[in-house]
Design a protein around this motif. Structure first.
Motif, PDB file in Angstrom:
ATOM      1  N   GLY A  74       5.142  -5.662   0.204  1.00 43.15           N
ATOM      2  CA  GLY A  74       4.399  -4.514  -0.315  1.00 43.15           C
ATOM      3  C   GLY A  74       5.256  -3.637  -1.209  1.00 43.15           C
ATOM      4  N   HIS A  75       4.631  -2.580  -1.742  1.00 41.30           N
ATOM      5  CA  HIS A  75       5.317  -1.660  -2.656  1.00 41.30           C
ATOM      6  C   HIS A  75       5.118  -0.237  -2.129  1.00 41.30           C
ATOM      7  CE1 HIS A  75       5.404  -4.952  -5.646  1.00 41.30           C
ATOM      8  NE2 HIS A  75       4.195  -5.214  -5.175  1.00 41.30           N
ATOM      9  N   ALA A  76       6.229   0.506  -1.962  1.00 42.96           N
ATOM     10  CA  ALA A  76       6.119   1.861  -1.407  1.00 42.96           C
ATOM     11  C   ALA A  76       5.184   2.723  -2.245  1.00 42.96           C
ATOM     12  CB  ALA A  76       7.508   2.500  -1.326  1.00 42.96           C
ATOM     13  N   ASP A  77       5.193   2.525  -3.570  1.00 42.40           N
ATOM     14  CA  ASP A  77       4.347   3.380  -4.408  1.00 42.40           C
ATOM     15  C   ASP A  77       2.875   2.962  -4.381  1.00 42.40           C
ATOM     16  OD1 ASP A  77       4.444   1.120  -5.938  1.00 42.40           O
ATOM     17  OD2 ASP A  77       5.144   2.094  -7.771  1.00 42.40           O
ATOM     18  N   ALA A  78       2.545   1.906  -3.611  1.00 39.07           N
ATOM     19  CA  ALA A  78       1.129   1.546  -3.426  1.00 39.07           C
ATOM     20  C   ALA A  78       0.516   2.275  -2.234  1.00 39.07           C
ATOM     21  CB  ALA A  78       0.983   0.039  -3.232  1.00 39.07           C
ATOM     22  N   VAL A  79       1.346   2.890  -1.403  1.00 46.02           N
ATOM     23  CA  VAL A  79       0.805   3.639  -0.263  1.00 46.02           C
ATOM     24  C   VAL A  79       0.116   4.885  -0.814  1.00 46.02           C
ATOM     25  CG1 VAL A  79       1.354   4.878   1.861  1.00 46.02           C
ATOM     26  CG2 VAL A  79       2.655   2.820   1.242  1.00 46.02           C
ATOM     27  N   PRO A  80      -1.161   5.095  -0.469  1.00 50.35           N
ATOM     28  CA  PRO A  80      -1.863   6.247  -1.043  1.00 50.35           C
ATOM     29  C   PRO A  80      -1.175   7.554  -0.689  1.00 50.35           C
ATOM     30  CG  PRO A  80      -3.394   4.787   0.077  1.00 50.35           C
ATOM     31  CD  PRO A  80      -2.023   4.278   0.397  1.00 50.35           C
ATOM     32  N   PRO A  81      -1.155   8.514  -1.615  1.00 48.01           N
ATOM     33  CA  PRO A  81      -0.424   9.752  -1.397  1.00 48.01           C
ATOM     34  C   PRO A  81      -0.877  10.532  -0.156  1.00 48.01           C
ATOM     35  CG  PRO A  81      -1.576   9.762  -3.533  1.00 48.01           C
ATOM     36  CD  PRO A  81      -1.749   8.409  -2.953  1.00 48.01           C
ATOM     37  N   GLY A  82      -2.124  10.396   0.242  1.00 47.10           N
ATOM     38  CA  GLY A  82      -2.590  11.148   1.416  1.00 47.10           C
ATOM     39  C   GLY A  82      -2.178  10.565   2.755  1.00 47.10           C
ATOM     40  N   ALA A  83      -1.518   9.396   2.758  1.00 46.38           N
ATOM     41  CA  ALA A  83      -1.157   8.748   4.027  1.00 46.38           C
ATOM     42  C   ALA A  83       0.241   9.163   4.472  1.00 46.38           C
ATOM     43  CB  ALA A  83      -1.205   7.226   3.857  1.00 46.38           C
TER      44      ALA A  83
END
Ligand code: UFG
Length: 334
Positions: free
Chosen positions: A36-45
């Motif tokens: 996975g990619h850390a910047d794919a985690v939605p900002p609200g999570a």
């Protein structure tokens, strides 16, 4: 609801996490960032970089009500040469997760299963009660987890749903919280590979097999938009009772051949896909199409987005990413 999303830095996990946040749920993501990619985690999570096998000491602190479990190794071909990694990561990791959930009183799970559990079938569309004949270690690990969930639900009162995805494609653009789509470092899937070929960054599209017993000789698959898929996860979070395990296909119910997908790519991009016809890829069944009647009956779910929309969204996502620097410093999005 406060929901733990494992694998929420991956393609489907990030889309579902973003959808849950958009619906007002609180989301905790765990992902070891192996693919996975850390910047794919939605900002609200809330994001924790860790493996599901390491959750036990902390899960109780998070007050989680339900788990949506995506974290897995998922390359069919790789699984045939590295079965140990697949059994350890997918099955051993999931059993550790289930035991942590038991220990901390988390009673609901939605699991990312796969059409790969079915293998080659004689009858299409495939119903959930078709005999499981996985043709790869990847499919076998997904089936093993489905079987474990049945036992855990019955014995420990877990409410569990296994969602068996057919061919997922497309991307999810939120109005204010980003664009989520497919960006595997090792890309094996047809639509992103065809888009890369059109963009000139992936060479020609290798077409694996033109001699299948199908109308145009190429494999037929059941493509489903990731937005429709996310909607099914939201529905599954409130379906089923403690002690029940439901297995549900997620597909459109109709098939498209590889050539039909390439036609859709040409329609959307305005460019013919450069194609190099080659031999069959090992392990590819000629036809895989889902029956989605159970999803309609149990979840009230009906897919609405068609193949052209999937390709169009994937193309827009790819072009959106093209403006950003790649993580390895290159500009190759293939
Ligand atoms: N294909 C090509 N060229 C490519 C990529 C794919 O010709 O570069 C063909 C494949 O041979 C196949 C079709 O396009 O006929 C679809 O292939 P994908 O790799 O996109 O998808 P699969 O059907 O192989 O796999 C999907 C999921 C898996 C899941 C499987 C269930 O991606 O996770 O369905 O059978 F296990």
């Amino acid at each position: 609801m406060r929901v733990l999303v494992t694998g929420g830095a991956g393609y489907i996990g990030s889309v579902v996490a973003a959808r849950l946040i958009a619906d007002g749920h609180e989301v905790v993501v765990v992902d070891d960032l192996s693919t996975g990619h850390a910047d794919a985690v939605p900002p609200g999570a809330v994001f924790h970089e860790m493996s599901v096998a390491a959750l036990d000491p902390v899960l109780g602190d998070w007050d989680i009500e339900a788990v949506v479990h995506f974290a897995a190794k998922s390359l069919v071909g790789e699984s045939t040469t590295l079965p140990s990694a697949y059994w350890r990561n997918n099955v051993v990791g999931t059993i550790a997760l289930l035991d942590s959930m038991r220990a901390h009183g988390v009673g609901r799970i939605v699991f990312s299963s796969s059409a790969a559990t079915y293998g080659q079938q004689g009858d299409e569309p495939i119903r959930e009660d078709a005999p499981a004949r996985p043709s790869s270690p990847y499919g076998a690990t997904k089936l093993a987890i489905d079987l474990a969930l049945t036992d855990y639900a019955r014995a420990y009162g877990l409410a569990a749903t296994s969602l068996r995805y057919f061919n997922v494609a497309g991307a999810f653009e939120t109005s204010d919280a980003g664009f989520y789509g497919e960006r595997h470092d090792t890309e094996t899937h047809l639509i992103p590979n065809a888009l890369a070929a059109v963009a000139g960054s992936g060479g020609s599209l290798k077409l694996f097999g033109t001699d299948y017993p199908t109308p145009d000789g190429t494999c037929v698959r059941d493509y489903i938009h990731v937005i429709d898929l996310a909607d099914a996860h939201v529905r599954a979070l409130s379906a089923g009772e403690p002690g029940e395990h439901h297995v549900v296909n997620l597909g459109s119910g109709s098939g498209s051949s590889v050539r039909e997908v390439l036609d859709a790519v040409e329609r959307v991009t305005g460019t013919p896909v450069p194609v190099e016809e080659g031999p069959r890829r090992a392990g590819d069944p000629p036809v895989l199409v889902a029956s989605n009647q159970k999803a309609a009956d149990l979840l009230g779910w009906h897919p609405v987005l068609d193949l052209t929309t999937m390709v169009d969204d994937a193309w827009r996502f790819r072009n959106d990413r093209a403006g950003e620097p790649a993580e390895d410093g290159s500009d190759d999005l293939s």
